[in-house]
Design a protein around this motif. Structure first.
Motif, PDB file in Angstrom:
ATOM      1  N   MET A 570       0.843  -1.198   0.000  1.00 43.42           N
ATOM      2  CA  MET A 570       0.000   0.000   0.000  1.00 43.42           C
ATOM      3  C   MET A 570       0.887   1.261   0.000  1.00 43.42           C
ATOM      4  O   MET A 570       0.555   2.275  -0.619  1.00 43.42           O
ATOM      5  CB  MET A 570      -0.906   0.002   1.236  1.00 43.42           C
ATOM      6  N   LEU A 571       2.022   1.155   0.704  1.00 45.14           N
ATOM      7  CA  LEU A 571       2.958   2.286   0.760  1.00 45.14           C
ATOM      8  C   LEU A 571       3.469   2.591  -0.650  1.00 45.14           C
ATOM      9  O   LEU A 571       3.512   3.750  -1.080  1.00 45.14           O
ATOM     10  CB  LEU A 571       4.122   1.908   1.685  1.00 45.14           C
ATOM     11  N   ARG A 572       3.822   1.533  -1.361  1.00 48.30           N
ATOM     12  CA  ARG A 572       4.333   1.735  -2.725  1.00 48.30           C
ATOM     13  C   ARG A 572       3.228   2.332  -3.617  1.00 48.30           C
ATOM     14  O   ARG A 572       3.471   3.246  -4.406  1.00 48.30           O
ATOM     15  CB  ARG A 572       4.820   0.400  -3.306  1.00 48.30           C
ATOM     16  N   ALA A 573       2.005   1.807  -3.442  1.00 54.67           N
ATOM     17  CA  ALA A 573       0.882   2.309  -4.248  1.00 54.67           C
ATOM     18  C   ALA A 573       0.703   3.816  -4.003  1.00 54.67           C
ATOM     19  O   ALA A 573       0.528   4.603  -4.933  1.00 54.67           O
ATOM     20  CB  ALA A 573      -0.384   1.550  -3.897  1.00 54.67           C
ATOM     21  N   MET A 610       0.652  -9.876 -10.222  1.00 48.39           N
ATOM     22  CA  MET A 610       0.181  -9.313  -8.946  1.00 48.39           C
ATOM     23  C   MET A 610      -1.021 -10.099  -8.449  1.00 48.39           C
ATOM     24  O   MET A 610      -1.794 -10.633  -9.242  1.00 48.39           O
ATOM     25  CB  MET A 610      -0.181  -7.850  -9.135  1.00 48.39           C
ATOM     26  N   GLU A 611      -1.166 -10.154  -7.115  1.00 43.85           N
ATOM     27  CA  GLU A 611      -2.325 -10.869  -6.568  1.00 43.85           C
ATOM     28  C   GLU A 611      -3.583 -10.048  -6.834  1.00 43.85           C
ATOM     29  O   GLU A 611      -3.536  -8.830  -6.961  1.00 43.85           O
ATOM     30  CB  GLU A 611      -2.129 -11.083  -5.061  1.00 43.85           C
ATOM     31  N   THR A 612      -4.734 -10.749  -6.877  1.00 37.26           N
ATOM     32  CA  THR A 612      -5.959 -10.051  -7.287  1.00 37.26           C
ATOM     33  C   THR A 612      -6.347  -8.948  -6.307  1.00 37.26           C
ATOM     34  O   THR A 612      -6.936  -7.954  -6.700  1.00 37.26           O
ATOM     35  CB  THR A 612      -7.153 -11.032  -7.398  1.00 37.26           C
ATOM     36  N   ASP A 613      -5.999  -9.120  -5.011  1.00 39.48           N
ATOM     37  CA  ASP A 613      -6.433  -8.087  -4.058  1.00 39.48           C
ATOM     38  C   ASP A 613      -5.364  -7.013  -3.868  1.00 39.48           C
ATOM     39  O   ASP A 613      -5.411  -6.229  -2.932  1.00 39.48           O
ATOM     40  CB  ASP A 613      -6.770  -8.733  -2.713  1.00 39.48           C
ATOM     41  N   THR A 617      -2.682  -2.266  -8.482  1.00 36.16           N
ATOM     42  CA  THR A 617      -3.240  -2.175  -9.838  1.00 36.16           C
ATOM     43  C   THR A 617      -3.981  -0.871 -10.047  1.00 36.16           C
ATOM     44  O   THR A 617      -3.699  -0.122 -10.981  1.00 36.16           O
ATOM     45  CB  THR A 617      -4.212  -3.351 -10.089  1.00 36.16           C
ATOM     46  N   SER A 618      -4.937  -0.589  -9.147  1.00 38.05           N
ATOM     47  CA  SER A 618      -5.782   0.576  -9.352  1.00 38.05           C
ATOM     48  C   SER A 618      -4.953   1.867  -9.245  1.00 38.05           C
ATOM     49  O   SER A 618      -5.132   2.798 -10.030  1.00 38.05           O
ATOM     50  CB  SER A 618      -6.918   0.519  -8.329  1.00 38.05           C
ATOM     51  N   TYR A 619      -4.004   1.914  -8.280  1.00 33.51           N
ATOM     52  CA  TYR A 619      -3.155   3.104  -8.147  1.00 33.51           C
ATOM     53  C   TYR A 619      -2.291   3.299  -9.390  1.00 33.51           C
ATOM     54  O   TYR A 619      -2.059   4.411  -9.843  1.00 33.51           O
ATOM     55  CB  TYR A 619      -2.259   2.983  -6.910  1.00 33.51           C
ATOM     56  N   MET A 620      -1.819   2.156  -9.940  1.00 33.64           N
ATOM     57  CA  MET A 620      -0.946   2.240 -11.103  1.00 33.64           C
ATOM     58  C   MET A 620      -1.721   2.770 -12.316  1.00 33.64           C
ATOM     59  O   MET A 620      -1.239   3.618 -13.060  1.00 33.64           O
ATOM     60  CB  MET A 620      -0.375   0.852 -11.399  1.00 33.64           C
ATOM     61  N   LEU A 621      -2.955   2.283 -12.493  1.00 33.58           N
ATOM     62  CA  LEU A 621      -3.778   2.761 -13.616  1.00 33.58           C
ATOM     63  C   LEU A 621      -3.896   4.285 -13.554  1.00 33.58           C
ATOM     64  O   LEU A 621      -3.787   4.979 -14.563  1.00 33.58           O
ATOM     65  CB  LEU A 621      -5.182   2.157 -13.556  1.00 33.58           C
ATOM     66  N   GLN A 622      -4.133   4.800 -12.319  1.00 31.76           N
ATOM     67  CA  GLN A 622      -4.322   6.246 -12.185  1.00 31.76           C
ATOM     68  C   GLN A 622      -3.005   6.993 -12.380  1.00 31.76           C
ATOM     69  O   GLN A 622      -2.978   8.085 -12.952  1.00 31.76           O
ATOM     70  CB  GLN A 622      -4.922   6.567 -10.819  1.00 31.76           C
ATOM     71  N   THR A 689     -17.644  -5.188  -4.625  1.00 27.14           N
ATOM     72  CA  THR A 689     -17.448  -3.783  -5.006  1.00 27.14           C
ATOM     73  C   THR A 689     -16.029  -3.508  -5.500  1.00 27.14           C
ATOM     74  O   THR A 689     -15.829  -2.633  -6.335  1.00 27.14           O
ATOM     75  CB  THR A 689     -17.755  -2.858  -3.812  1.00 27.14           C
ATOM     76  N   SER A 690     -15.025  -4.280  -5.002  1.00 28.29           N
ATOM     77  CA  SER A 690     -13.644  -3.956  -5.408  1.00 28.29           C
ATOM     78  C   SER A 690     -13.486  -4.118  -6.917  1.00 28.29           C
ATOM     79  O   SER A 690     -12.803  -3.326  -7.575  1.00 28.29           O
ATOM     80  CB  SER A 690     -12.654  -4.859  -4.675  1.00 28.29           C
ATOM     81  N   VAL A 691     -14.152  -5.121  -7.481  1.00 28.78           N
ATOM     82  CA  VAL A 691     -14.073  -5.349  -8.928  1.00 28.78           C
ATOM     83  C   VAL A 691     -14.672  -4.153  -9.658  1.00 28.78           C
ATOM     84  O   VAL A 691     -14.130  -3.650 -10.647  1.00 28.78           O
ATOM     85  CB  VAL A 691     -14.842  -6.635  -9.310  1.00 28.78           C
TER      86      VAL A 691
END
Length: 1123
Positions: A570-573, A610-613, A617-622, A689-691
């Motif tokens: 999470m820190l990296r994200a 990467m693991e699904t949870d 991923t989402s931070y990287m997309l942004q 909801t995460s999906v």
């Protein structure tokens, strides 16, 4: 089917004794998957091949088996067989396939079992089966014995409580069918009413009382007419007694069932409670206040009162009539917030959302304070809070200080307007607790500041930055309490989101310095908070952040490179988020070198598994999308890395589980927070909801890339369009739909630009047409089905942009479907407004409700606005060939001019006519009779925007109306005169209408000179010049002035050229304003005219003309004329 199975079925269904069949039912309940699967396939074969035999066997087990488990299972299987509705044939209800004799036997067997089943839980299952069958048979009058049986079962003197309960449970489940049937309601409602009245007062059985309550609630909420509901009104005291008697005799389980039913009633039919509202709410508050009761009981009583307060659409304002109850409920909720322990785990927590020590009382109170404030509003809540909060803050216990601060944060959203009026007190109250000795209180004070920054911004930021930011900075020094430090950093984020760079800049040195210290310091939670805060500070201060860039970026890169364990992902994200926002703030030049390095790291990560949870991923997309915004076209080389995973995320299928709403098996892990459940008809749908959030993020990013890269996005359109177009109707998640809607014009623009710039690999305009033919009908169809008003407005906005891009590529069929959809939008909006107008007639309707309605109606205005824009585009694109469609729409548009309509609707209707008159010229003359009278009247409307649209239209009609307009010139002049001569004409609200009126007056001078007294009107017009606010009209009017002078217009120049000084002064003002008030061409014409004037006027006249100008105008003209 093989021979062995045939023999097995024959043995099971053919045997005289019940043994083989009972063992099949037993195997269906087996713990072994294999055994159960075999039994299921045999059972399904029986169902498909021998339905009669199967159903009668089940009924006989239900009727006669000594085993409770087998009887229960048979009841459930029968219910599923008789009523199941699913997709395939096997799910079709079995009932129609049974022979009449089987149907008849089954009906009597079921009633017989209902009559004699001794076991209460099995009897309930049988009641479910009977009800499910009854719901499908009663509407066709295909079960005549049922109602007489039920009436008798409830009322016979010798009937057992168990049978009464079962019969009432059936009544409860079939109530909505009975309530729909006039032949039942008319004659039988009084009978049912008296049966319910006596069952509600059953002397010995709480179960009978609760099942009677269930029947009563379902009946009341199912009856359509208020008159029928009122015939049941006197059941209410008995319904309430069911609850109080269960509590008095210590039967809390029954009391909780009763409460759940009453909560349902409060939500669905609150008006039924009105006559005894004070008694009912009073009783509920007594339960809520009773410390001796179970928490579950008290929470349900609170839920009842809150549900009643929230029932706005059905009973607006009803609870605000009982302020003393609101204050009692508020006091109960605040007291529940004291139920919190100082758990050591809270202090040592590793993550921000660890809420050790918070109890279920605390959680319920927190949620309910928020809901209560939103439901009843600040005028009711703030006076109550002002009494309780100071007492809590003055008490010695830390729990009370904590509760007061949490309360303040929870009610801020619902009370924002009233709290803004008392902002000084609120801020002082919170900031004084920053010094509290207890860390949990300091945490709550910071939490309140964060919440208030969101709910009371930007006023709070503008007025109190000098007190709030230093307090947060000091809180970041609390190294003894990392939770407090981290929360202070989070509050900086909330503060910055509503903050402008000029407020933030003076504090940047201090805040950035502290955040850098936190970044290097110990706890991960504190580092994460610091990263988020830095990101928001950079985002809010933009280029002012450049001076900190060299100090901050190295630390951010270190975290990005080194935080590689699962524990600190999470820190990296968060470091990605921070780096990309800092990059956007400081801009491409400053960020370019680091950007390359950062992208290398992101590309390597993108390629790893990467693991699904994993939040990365989402931070990287942004982060990718922000880097693209920062680097612009320089980002194109990275697109081939970014796009494949992004498309994958956008194409995620929602993770959905569907069960029937009444099923006993809840969705697995229903306490799982990431699953959201919604009930649609008779289906319960659970969605992960995460999906959905990842999908929404990805769709937003696709839209960003198309918007940023324009023609550079062209290579991806063929993949992105088929991904996003179907998502216009993705009803699981609004954000996904919004993103898809916003992307449509961007895709079309990208294709169009690529083709215009020759970057489309040989494709030509037909590609744009194909894309438009795919996107536009999809938008129109989605608009038809869109449930949210706000998204309707966005869809119309996107549709409008797409039409502008497609232009004449639109086919007649598409125009037809768009016009039909616009009619639908206008009709639907009118229906929603009418429904709101109905709400104003409710007896408790008050000022707060009016506020809510006003906000809802403002959304409708937005829809109408977009409708006007869409029609303007169609009219400008197709001109006179659009008129046949306009004729149809006239029926919808003309009523919008009515006095009873809002100013915005009138303005839009006038603008539409203005467009038709301007674009269709000759062809539009036939509409003047209808629209001109409205236009002339609207010139003096009390609303300035309506006036502006109307006077503009008068100018258009003067220009193109010729002989049709001539008879109205006199009236037009007096209307325009009223606007121009009005004492407040130059007030900032009115200047646009003034400028347009002056322009219209000029058109009358130009096109209807012979219909006016030119010697008076021309000088009057000249006297109004220059116009300086409507820059479009200004350019037109000042060009017209030049043309008239170039023609040496007698009336304009005046006798003996006496108007020349005024003309020179107008020119001087226009020329001093740069390019704002005239085109370059007009400016050079003015200069030429001034030179001519200089040469032709006698020196004395010239000198006195010059002397009327202001000194800086004289200087400006001298330098212009001498150059």
């Amino acid at each position: 089917m093989d021979q062995q199975q045939q023999q097995q079925i024959a043995a099971i269904l053919g045997a005289a004794e019940s043994g083989p069949f009972e063992s099949l039912i037993g195997q269906l309940m087996s713990a072994s998957n294999e055994q159960r699967a075999q039994a299921e396939s045999l059972f399904n074969l029986c169902r498909d091949l021998h339905p009669d035999a199967l159903v009668l066997k089940l009924a006989s087990v239900l009727h006669s088996s000594p085993s409770p488990d087998l009887r229960a299972m048979s009841a459930v299987l029968l219910r599923k067989l008789l009523t199941h509705r699913g997709g395939g044939d096997s799910d079709a209800p079995l009932w129609p396939r049974l022979s009449p004799s089987s149907q008849s036997s089954l009906k009597s067997l079921l009633l017989s079992v209902l009559h004699r089943e001794p076991d209460r839980s099995i009897a309930k299952k049988v009641a479910d089966t009977v009800s499910a069958l009854a719901v499908s048979l009663l509407p066709d009058a295909a079960w005549n014995d049922l109602l007489p049986f039920l009436f008798h079962a409830v009322s016979a003197p010798d009937t057992s409580p168990r049978l009464q309960e079962s019969a009432l449970l059936v009544f409860a489940q079939i109530a909505y069918v009975l309530a729909d049937d006039a032949s039942f309601v008319g004659p039988h409602l009084p009978t049912l009413h008296s049966l319910l009245l006596s069952a509600l007062s059953h002397p010995s059985s709480p179960d009978v009382r609760v099942s009677a309550l269930s029947a009563a609630v379902n009946l009341v909420t199912s009856l359509e007419s208020a008159a029928d509901r009122n015939r049941l009104a006197d059941l209410l005291p008995a319904m309430m007694r069911t609850l109080t008697e269960s509590l008095n005799s210590g039967q809390e389980a029954a009391a909780q069932e009763a409460l759940e039913l009453l909560v349902e009633l409060a939500g669905a039919e609150p008006r039924f409670l009105r006559r005894q509202l004070a008694d009912v709410v009073g009783a509920m508050l007594q339960i809520a206040e009773a410390d001796g009761l179970e928490e579950g009981t008290r929470h349900l009583a609170i839920e009842f009162v809150i549900t009643l307060a929230e029932a706005r659409e059905r009973a607006p304002g009803m609870m605000r009539k009982l302020p003393q109850f609101v204050s009692r409920l508020f006091a109960v909720l605040m007291k529940m917030l004291l139920d919190i322990e100082d758990d050591p785990a809270w202090h040592s927590a590793e993550v921000q959302d660890e809420d050790a020590g918070e109890t279920s009382n605390y959680g319920v109170a927190q949620e309910c304070l928020d809901r209560l404030a939103i439901a009843v509003g600040g005028n009711t809540i703030v006076p109550v809070a002002s009494e309780l909060l100071p007492a809590y803050l003055a008490a010695p216990e830390w729990q009370k200080h904590h509760a007061a601060l949490i309360t303040l944060a929870q009610i801020a959203e619902g009370c924002s307007k009233v709290m803004l009026k008392n902002l000084e007190q609120v801020i002082t109250m919170v900031l004084s607790s920053f010094q509290d000795p207890h860390p949990r209180v300091r945490w709550a004070a910071i939490n309140a500041i964060g919440q208030l920054s969101t709910d009371l911004g930007p006023d709070l930021q503008v007025q109190y930055h000098q007190r709030v930011l230093p307090a947060l900075a000091t809180a970041m020094d609390d190294f003894q309490n990392p939770r407090v430090q981290a929360h202070a950093a989070s509050a900086v984020l909330n503060f910055c989101e509503n903050c402008t760079p000029d407020i933030l800049t003076p504090y940047l040195d201090g805040i950035v310095g502290k955040l850098l210290v936190l970044l290097q310091n110990g706890k991960q939670m504190v580092q994460e908070g610091a990263l988020t805060a830095l990101a928001s500070v950079a985002d809010s201060s933009q280029e002012h952040f450049q001076k900190y860039y060299d100090a901050v970026m190295p630390y951010l890169k270190v975290i990005l490179m080194n935080a590689t364990n699962k524990s600190n992902r999470m820190l990296r994200a968060k470091s990605m988020e921070c780096i990309s926002l800092v990059g956007m703030a400081v801009g491409k030049e400053k960020f370019r070198d680091d950007a390359k390095q950062v992208m290398e790291v992101l590309m390597a990560l993108q390629g790893s598994q990467m693991e699904t949870d994993d939040p990365t991923t989402s931070y990287m997309l942004q982060a990718w999308a922000r880097l693209c915004k920062c680097l612009g076209q320089d980002f194109l080389p990275y697109m081939s890395v970014v796009m494949p995973p992004l498309l994958q995320s956008a194409q995620l299928k929602p993770d959905v589980t569907i069960t029937s709403a009444d099923s006993d098996d809840d969705i697995e892990d229903s306490d799982d927070e990431s699953v959201e459940t919604i009930t649609l008809g008779d289906k319960r749908i659970g969605i992960r909801t995460s999906v959905l959030e990842e999908k929404a993020t990805a769709c937003n990013m696709l839209c960003c890339y198309a918007d940023e890269l324009k023609e550079g996005f062209y290579p991806w359109i063929d993949q992105v369009a088929p991904t996003l177009v179907p998502l216009l109707k993705f009803y699981f998640h609004e954000e996904v739909r919004k993103a898809a809607v916003a992307a449509m014009p961007e895709l079309l623009r990208s294709a169009k630009l690529a083709i215009e710039k020759g970057q489309a690999q040989g494709r030509d305009e037909t590609y744009v047409k194909q894309l438009a033919d795919y996107i536009i009908p999809a938008l129109v169809e989605a608009l038809q089905k869109e449930p949210e008003t706000e998204i309707c407005a966005s869809m119309l906005d996107s549709l409008n942009e797409c039409m502008q891009l497609a232009g004449l590529l639109l086919s007649e069929n598409q125009v037809r479907s768009i016009v039909d959809q616009i009619k639908h939008v206008i009709t639907a909006s009118a229906a929603r407004k009418k429904e709101r107008a109905e709400r104003t007639k409710a007896e408790d309707f008050d000022a707060e409700e009016e506020e809510v309605l006003k906000e809802e109606n403002e959304q409708e205005e937005e829809v109408f606005d977009q409708v006007g824009d869409c029609l303007a585009t169609l009219i400008k694109t197709f001109k006179a060939s659009f008129l046949p469609f306009f004729d149809e729409l006239s029926l919808y548009i003309t009523p919008m001019l009515g006095k009873d309509k809002t100013a915005e609707e009138r303005r839009i209707a006038i603008c539409i006519f203005d467009d038709v008159a301007e674009q269709c010229q000759e062809a539009a003359l036939k509409y003047y009779d209808t629209y001109l009278p409205f236009l002339l009247e609207a010139c003096n409307d009390e609303n300035a925007d309506v006036r502006q649209a109307a006077v503009y239209g008068v100018g258009v009609c003067a220009e193109f109306g010729g002989s049709v307009f001539r008879p109205l010139v006199g009236e037009a002049l007096s209307r325009l005169n009223n606007v121009i001569r009005h004492p407040d004409a130059m007030h900032s609200d009115n200047v646009m209408a003034y400028d347009n009126a002056v322009s219209a007056l000029g058109k009358i001078c130009q096109f209807h000179r012979d219909g006016i007294d030119a010697t008076k009107v021309f000088p009057a017009w000249l006297g109004c010049l220059p116009i300086k606010n409507d820059l479009i009209e200004a350019k037109i009017v000042h060009e017209q002035l030049c043309s008239m002078i170039e023609r040496s217009d007698r009336e304009l120049l005046g006798p003996n050229n006496q108007h020349i000084p005024k003309i020179v002064s107008v020119f001087a003002e226009v020329l001093c304003a740069g390019k704002d008030l005239a085109t370059e061409q007009t400016i050079s014409r003015m200069i030429n005219l001034l030179k001519q004037i200089q040469q032709t006027l006698p020196p004395a006249v010239l000198a006195s003309t010059w002397s009327t100008l202001q000194p800086q105008q004289q200087l400006a003209l001298q330098s212009i004329l001498s150059s």
